[in-house]
Design a protein around this motif. Structure first.
Motif, mmCIF file in Angstrom:
data_model
loop_
_atom_site.group_PDB
_atom_site.id
_atom_site.type_symbol
_atom_site.label_atom_id
_atom_site.label_comp_id
_atom_site.label_asym_id
_atom_site.label_seq_id
_atom_site.Cartn_x
_atom_site.Cartn_y
_atom_site.Cartn_z
ATOM 1 N N UNK A 42 51.288 25.330 36.315
ATOM 2 C CA UNK A 42 49.976 25.256 36.741
ATOM 3 C C UNK A 42 49.273 26.130 37.880
ATOM 4 N N UNK A 43 50.333 26.954 38.432
ATOM 5 C CA UNK A 43 49.848 27.939 39.406
ATOM 6 C C UNK A 43 49.053 29.093 38.952
ATOM 7 N N UNK A 44 48.318 29.748 39.852
ATOM 8 C CA UNK A 44 47.588 31.057 39.449
ATOM 9 C C UNK A 44 47.885 32.366 40.181
ATOM 10 N N UNK A 45 49.096 32.446 40.473
ATOM 11 C CA UNK A 45 49.639 33.591 41.393
ATOM 12 C C UNK A 45 50.244 34.846 40.770
ATOM 13 N N UNK A 46 50.454 34.868 39.564
ATOM 14 C CA UNK A 46 51.023 36.044 39.013
ATOM 15 C C UNK A 46 50.294 36.662 37.694
ATOM 16 N N UNK A 47 49.780 37.499 38.094
ATOM 17 C CA UNK A 47 50.099 38.609 38.855
ATOM 18 C C UNK A 47 48.873 38.535 40.121
ATOM 19 N N UNK A 48 49.326 39.597 41.344
ATOM 20 C CA UNK A 48 48.393 39.128 42.739
ATOM 21 C C UNK A 48 47.071 39.607 42.630
ATOM 22 N N UNK A 49 46.114 38.677 42.516
ATOM 23 C CA UNK A 49 44.680 39.234 42.252
ATOM 24 C C UNK A 49 44.453 40.023 43.666
ATOM 25 N N UNK A 50 44.683 40.015 44.840
ATOM 26 C CA UNK A 50 44.383 40.681 45.804
ATOM 27 C C UNK A 50 44.983 41.831 45.436
ATOM 28 N N UNK A 51 46.301 42.309 45.186
ATOM 29 C CA UNK A 51 46.621 43.644 44.771
ATOM 30 C C UNK A 51 45.719 44.306 43.536
ATOM 31 N N UNK A 52 45.794 43.637 42.669
ATOM 32 C CA UNK A 52 44.963 44.186 41.529
ATOM 33 C C UNK A 52 43.591 44.759 41.813
ATOM 34 N N UNK A 53 42.908 43.767 42.535
ATOM 35 C CA UNK A 53 41.479 44.128 43.109
ATOM 36 C C UNK A 53 41.511 44.976 43.968
ATOM 37 N N UNK A 54 42.328 45.387 45.015
ATOM 38 C CA UNK A 54 42.513 46.406 45.769
ATOM 39 C C UNK A 54 42.540 47.729 45.196
ATOM 40 N N UNK A 55 43.604 47.828 44.007
ATOM 41 C CA UNK A 55 43.791 49.178 43.180
ATOM 42 C C UNK A 55 42.526 49.319 42.349
ATOM 43 N N UNK A 56 41.692 48.422 41.945
ATOM 44 C CA UNK A 56 40.497 48.601 41.417
ATOM 45 C C UNK A 56 39.209 49.127 42.054
ATOM 46 N N UNK A 57 39.088 48.149 43.001
ATOM 47 C CA UNK A 57 37.899 48.471 43.661
ATOM 48 C C UNK A 57 38.150 49.649 44.563
ATOM 49 N N UNK A 58 39.174 49.841 45.235
ATOM 50 C CA UNK A 58 39.303 51.441 46.018
ATOM 51 C C UNK A 58 39.548 52.284 45.043
ATOM 52 N N UNK A 59 40.140 52.170 44.130
ATOM 53 C CA UNK A 59 40.507 53.178 43.027
ATOM 54 C C UNK A 59 39.342 53.801 42.334
ATOM 55 N N UNK A 60 38.090 52.892 42.396
ATOM 56 C CA UNK A 60 37.157 53.200 41.478
ATOM 57 C C UNK A 60 36.509 54.459 42.362
ATOM 58 N N UNK A 61 36.685 54.575 43.477
ATOM 59 C CA UNK A 61 35.993 55.486 44.413
ATOM 60 C C UNK A 61 36.498 56.806 43.953
ATOM 61 N N UNK A 62 37.942 57.007 43.608
ATOM 62 C CA UNK A 62 38.542 58.200 43.233
ATOM 63 C C UNK A 62 38.220 58.263 41.624
#
Length: 254
Positions: free
Chosen positions: A156-176
């Motif tokens: 019943x958890x919602x921790x895998x994968x890390x949303x913080x990490x995936x969001x950082x990759x996408x939002x900052x990576x979109x600039x590249x």
């Protein structure tokens, strides 16, 4: 005497946009090249390997527990205040606003909606893929773990994968991804990689994620960025439809 039609705020915005420089003719847009497809396949394989290693409770799960029992937030408590602020770089709301502001300015200057549409598509893909994985695997985080040594899956958890990490990759990576030159793309890729790496480690430090959550989050975010060129035709069609609707609206107000 003929009365001029009263301009709305939206009309004034479009009028200003029309006076800005047109979109440059030569923008180095990422293509779905063979190299990118190989990277996509390798990242997908890495994603699957992490999931499998956690499901079978392998050495990776044992490492998760060792890091959790080490309690980095107690070992290096003097940097706790900094990590609390730094981890915000992985939160969806603040990062989306900051990146959207920059890409909105790019759209304004270049007379194109592609930067904002690409951001919207990437965030939509992020919500769908990462959200489905989180709730599908239902893993509990370190603070809510129940059995020592367990992978804590399907509880019943919602921790895998890390949303913080995936969001950082996408939002900052979109600039590249939206960079107009290869050199700018390389520099921005390095900056976004370091930023997302730091966000992932920050969540491990705070004890909100297992180390394997972060590894899967990196892979999940990278998969979205690598697959974006497949969505470029959709982005182009959406942009054409929006500008067509604008012209029709102008014609009706003529």
């Amino acid at each position: 005497m003929r009365n001029e039609p009263k301009l709305t705020r939206l009309d004034r915005v479009f009028a200003r946009l029309d006076r800005e420089p047109e979109r440059p003719a030569l923008i180095d847009e990422p293509k779905m090249s063979r190299h990118r497809i190989v990277l996509l396949a390798a990242t997908l394989a890495f994603y699957g390997a992490i999931v499998w290693a956690v499901v079978i409770t392998s050495w990776l799960v044992r490492l998760d527990w060792q890091v959790m029992f080490f309690r980095p937030y107690q070992q290096w408590s003097e940097i706790h205040w900094f990590v609390d602020y730094y981890v915000v770089l992985g939160q969806r709301g603040p990062t989306a606003v900051m990146v959207a502001a920059w890409l909105g300015w790019r759209s304004w200057r270049q007379h194109t909606l592609r930067p904002l549409l690409a951001l919207g598509v990437s965030l939509l893909l992020l919500n769908v893929t990462v959200g489905a994985a989180k709730y599908g695997m239902g893993r509990l985080g370190p603070h809510y773990a129940t059995v020592i040594g367990s992978n804590e899956m399907w509880r019943g958890g919602d921790i895998f994968p890390s949303g913080h990490t995936a969001n950082a990759v996408v939002t900052w990576g979109i600039l590249a991804y939206m960079a107009s030159t290869p050199r700018a793309r390389r520099w921005l890729s390095a900056v976004s990689a370091v930023t997302s790496l730091g966000v992932g480690m920050a969540t491990v430090y705070l004890g909100t994620h297992w180390l394997s959550d972060v590894l899967l989050g990196w892979a999940a975010g990278l998969l979205i960025l690598l697959a974006l060129p497949w969505f470029e035709p959709l982005i182009a069609r959406s942009e054409a439809v929006i500008f067509d609707l604008r012209e029709r609206r102008r014609a009706r107000r003529g």
